[in-house]
Design a protein around this motif. Sequence first.
Motif, PDB file in Angstrom:
ATOM      1  N   GLY A   1       3.228   0.737  10.035  1.00 24.57           N
ATOM      2  CA  GLY A   1       2.480   1.533   9.073  1.00 24.57           C
ATOM      3  C   GLY A   1       3.139   2.872   8.800  1.00 24.57           C
ATOM      4  N   SER A   2       3.544   3.551   9.856  1.00 27.94           N
ATOM      5  CA  SER A   2       4.187   4.848   9.701  1.00 27.94           C
ATOM      6  C   SER A   2       5.517   4.712   8.962  1.00 27.94           C
ATOM      7  N   SER A   3       6.268   3.664   9.275  1.00 25.56           N
ATOM      8  CA  SER A   3       7.564   3.456   8.617  1.00 25.56           C
ATOM      9  C   SER A   3       7.393   3.218   7.126  1.00 25.56           C
ATOM     10  N   MET A   4       6.474   2.319   6.776  1.00 19.04           N
ATOM     11  CA  MET A   4       6.275   2.005   5.360  1.00 19.04           C
ATOM     12  C   MET A   4       5.711   3.198   4.589  1.00 19.04           C
ATOM     13  N   LEU A   5       4.915   4.018   5.261  1.00 14.80           N
ATOM     14  CA  LEU A   5       4.314   5.176   4.610  1.00 14.80           C
ATOM     15  C   LEU A   5       5.339   6.278   4.346  1.00 14.80           C
ATOM     16  N   LEU A   6       6.289   6.442   5.257  1.00 17.08           N
ATOM     17  CA  LEU A   6       7.189   7.593   5.190  1.00 17.08           C
ATOM     18  C   LEU A   6       8.595   7.284   4.722  1.00 17.08           C
ATOM     19  N   VAL A   7       8.992   6.006   4.676  1.00 17.84           N
ATOM     20  CA  VAL A   7      10.385   5.705   4.346  1.00 17.84           C
ATOM     21  C   VAL A   7      10.746   6.174   2.935  1.00 17.84           C
ATOM     22  N   ARG A   8       9.868   5.955   1.969  1.00 14.98           N
ATOM     23  CA  ARG A   8      10.188   6.387   0.601  1.00 14.98           C
ATOM     24  C   ARG A   8      10.232   7.910   0.476  1.00 14.98           C
ATOM     25  N   PRO A   9       9.262   8.654   1.035  1.00 15.87           N
ATOM     26  CA  PRO A   9       9.382  10.118   0.980  1.00 15.87           C
ATOM     27  C   PRO A   9      10.669  10.639   1.618  1.00 15.87           C
ATOM     28  N   PHE A  10      11.082  10.075   2.737  1.00 17.48           N
ATOM     29  CA  PHE A  10      12.332  10.511   3.372  1.00 17.48           C
ATOM     30  C   PHE A  10      13.523  10.239   2.467  1.00 17.48           C
TER      31      PHE A  10
ATOM     32  N   VAL B   1       0.828  -1.204   0.000  1.00 16.40           N
ATOM     33  CA  VAL B   1       0.000   0.000   0.000  1.00 16.40           C
ATOM     34  C   VAL B   1       0.866   1.258   0.000  1.00 16.40           C
ATOM     35  N   ALA B   2       1.903   1.281   0.849  1.00 17.09           N
ATOM     36  CA  ALA B   2       2.777   2.458   0.913  1.00 17.09           C
ATOM     37  C   ALA B   2       3.540   2.658  -0.394  1.00 17.09           C
ATOM     38  N   GLY B   3       3.805   1.566  -1.116  1.00 13.82           N
ATOM     39  CA  GLY B   3       4.496   1.680  -2.397  1.00 13.82           C
ATOM     40  C   GLY B   3       3.665   2.346  -3.467  1.00 13.82           C
ATOM     41  N   ASN B   4       2.373   2.501  -3.201  1.00 14.42           N
ATOM     42  CA  ASN B   4       1.470   3.151  -4.156  1.00 14.42           C
ATOM     43  C   ASN B   4       1.166   4.601  -3.783  1.00 14.42           C
ATOM     44  N   ILE B   5       1.918   5.128  -2.842  1.00 13.80           N
ATOM     45  CA  ILE B   5       1.795   6.543  -2.464  1.00 13.80           C
ATOM     46  C   ILE B   5       3.130   7.208  -2.724  1.00 13.80           C
TER      47      ILE B   5
ATOM     48  N   TYR C   1      -6.746   2.198   2.405  1.00  5.21           N
ATOM     49  CA  TYR C   1      -6.272   0.820   2.581  1.00  5.21           C
ATOM     50  C   TYR C   1      -5.344   0.702   3.794  1.00  5.21           C
ATOM     51  N   VAL C   2      -4.620   1.781   4.097  1.00  7.62           N
ATOM     52  CA  VAL C   2      -3.846   1.802   5.337  1.00  7.62           C
ATOM     53  C   VAL C   2      -4.794   1.688   6.530  1.00  7.62           C
ATOM     54  N   ALA C   3      -5.900   2.432   6.461  1.00 11.12           N
ATOM     55  CA  ALA C   3      -6.902   2.371   7.534  1.00 11.12           C
ATOM     56  C   ALA C   3      -7.506   0.967   7.641  1.00 11.12           C
ATOM     57  N   MET C   4      -7.731   0.309   6.504  1.00 14.91           N
ATOM     58  CA  MET C   4      -8.232  -1.070   6.511  1.00 14.91           C
ATOM     59  C   MET C   4      -7.275  -1.991   7.261  1.00 14.91           C
ATOM     60  N   ILE C   5      -5.982  -1.819   6.997  1.00 16.12           N
ATOM     61  CA  ILE C   5      -4.975  -2.678   7.624  1.00 16.12           C
ATOM     62  C   ILE C   5      -4.898  -2.414   9.126  1.00 16.12           C
ATOM     63  N   VAL C   6      -4.923  -1.140   9.498  1.00 11.24           N
ATOM     64  CA  VAL C   6      -4.915  -0.796  10.929  1.00 11.24           C
ATOM     65  C   VAL C   6      -6.162  -1.365  11.609  1.00 11.24           C
TER      66      VAL C   6
ATOM     67  N   SER D   1      10.176   4.171  13.620  1.00 12.31           N
ATOM     68  CA  SER D   1      10.002   2.718  13.620  1.00 12.31           C
ATOM     69  C   SER D   1       9.885   2.128  15.012  1.00 12.31           C
ATOM     70  N   ASN D   2      10.169   2.916  16.052  1.00 11.37           N
ATOM     71  CA  ASN D   2      10.150   2.361  17.397  1.00 11.37           C
ATOM     72  C   ASN D   2       9.478   3.267  18.423  1.00 11.37           C
ATOM     73  N   MET D   3      10.158   4.309  18.871  1.00 17.77           N
ATOM     74  CA  MET D   3       9.671   5.093  20.009  1.00 17.77           C
ATOM     75  C   MET D   3       8.270   5.657  19.804  1.00 17.77           C
ATOM     76  N   GLY D   4       7.951   6.040  18.582  1.00 20.03           N
ATOM     77  CA  GLY D   4       6.664   6.669  18.326  1.00 20.03           C
ATOM     78  C   GLY D   4       5.470   5.783  18.580  1.00 20.03           C
TER      79      GLY D   4
END
Length: 452
Positions: free
Chosen positions: A121-130, A86-90, A234-239, A152-155
């Motif tokens: 979820g946050s990691s997969m969503l933001l890793v490519r933009p970073f 899903v994150a790969g499509n954003i 779809y991220v919301a579906m997974i969560v 990926s951890n503390m948050g």
Amino acid sequence: MEELSAIPVWLCIPFAGLLLSIAVMPLIKPDWWEKHQPLAVAFWSVLFIVPFAAKYGMFTMGETVLECVVNDYLTFIILLFGLFCVAGNITIDGEFAGSPRINTALFVLGTLLSSVIGTTGSSMLLVRPFIKMNSWRKRKSHIMIFFIFLISNMGGCLTPIGDPPLLMGFMRGVPFFWSLKLFHILIFNMIILLTLFYFLDRRAYRKDIAEGRKPDIREPGTHVRIVGLHNLIYVAMIVGAVILSGMLPGMSAFQNADGTVKGIHILGEVTLGFPSVIEIVIILLAAFLSFKTTKEEVRIRNHFTWGAIQEVAVLFIGIFITMQPALMILKANGAELGINKPFEMFWATGALSSFLDNTPTYLVFLTTAGALGFKSGVVTTLGSVPVKMLEAISCGAVFMGANTYIGNAPNFMVKSMSDENGVRMPSFFGYMVWSLTCLVPVFIIDMLVFFL
């Protein structure tokens, strides 16, 4: 399977061997390791399975291996796969370039987002933009290291959605919003780490600029457009699927007469629960719909490949199988370790969560704390646990997953995707130098300020 409580320590050797292979082989035989990872994983897995079967019998071996593969690894890798797809499509289009201020600001948002959609979820969503917005820079590996530390951890410490250990606590009676009590600890750590990051990044940024590197844009940070935004559905579906998997087992409709969870019987006591089946189906459906509703050009712009998820899938099945003796020893002897103070719980839970799955580690020490006979605190199904002790166990499990690449599900994925996109990440031991230098001092301060 009661005899497994006396499991010998030497059965942990394959787990140690696999970890050593992950740490050393990319340094001494990188080409061989890249091509033959499945062979190495199979070798160490067999080196555990054969002696285990010889000592306890084929049936017990099959039951033990299937239990971890069906009820731990399967849901783990399906969740990672779904979010990866899903994150790969954003993707983010526009004139957006990484700088110390922008990186730090996005770290704040990303870290807090991890408690809303989970660290994975946050990691997969933001890793490519970073990676994309810092692609013009030469010195950038530290950015992805702090990404692992924070996003990926503390948050993930503020809600049961954030990290699986807290979800297990919620399933055992810890109130859903109790973990918001950790907000002041998270903010305290974010201030320290983001201040350190800002100055490290500013130094690296100035060196890149001095060498003539600069983004090919007129006004950094403007004209930003997010493509594939509908995939957040779809991220919301997974969560939602993850939340359901934590709530459904407690409902009578999903329980047998003896209180066990209904499911598909595999072997012996191994059953794939219907809540897990529902979770898997929803996640795979979300991944399928994401691909069907997103144009391929978005994935092309994201440099989307299957390499990172393949590497994680191969390595972690070996890790999940070979770490079983270590988890069994911990489960059998956790109450005998003499750990009964918050700061001891913090370090014990955290140190073991750095190398073992932090969910069973959390449960071992939560069970230990509940059995100590405290009369006040947070009431759980395992007993009353003092607030400070529960805070220590929760923070240890969530925070110290950042100490190694294998400490938490998204860590190795972020490393893999960074390597794949030209970010030279440190080796296993090299990363630990960063965690020992940057994180351990913060954890010592945490102990002194919050857990003594």
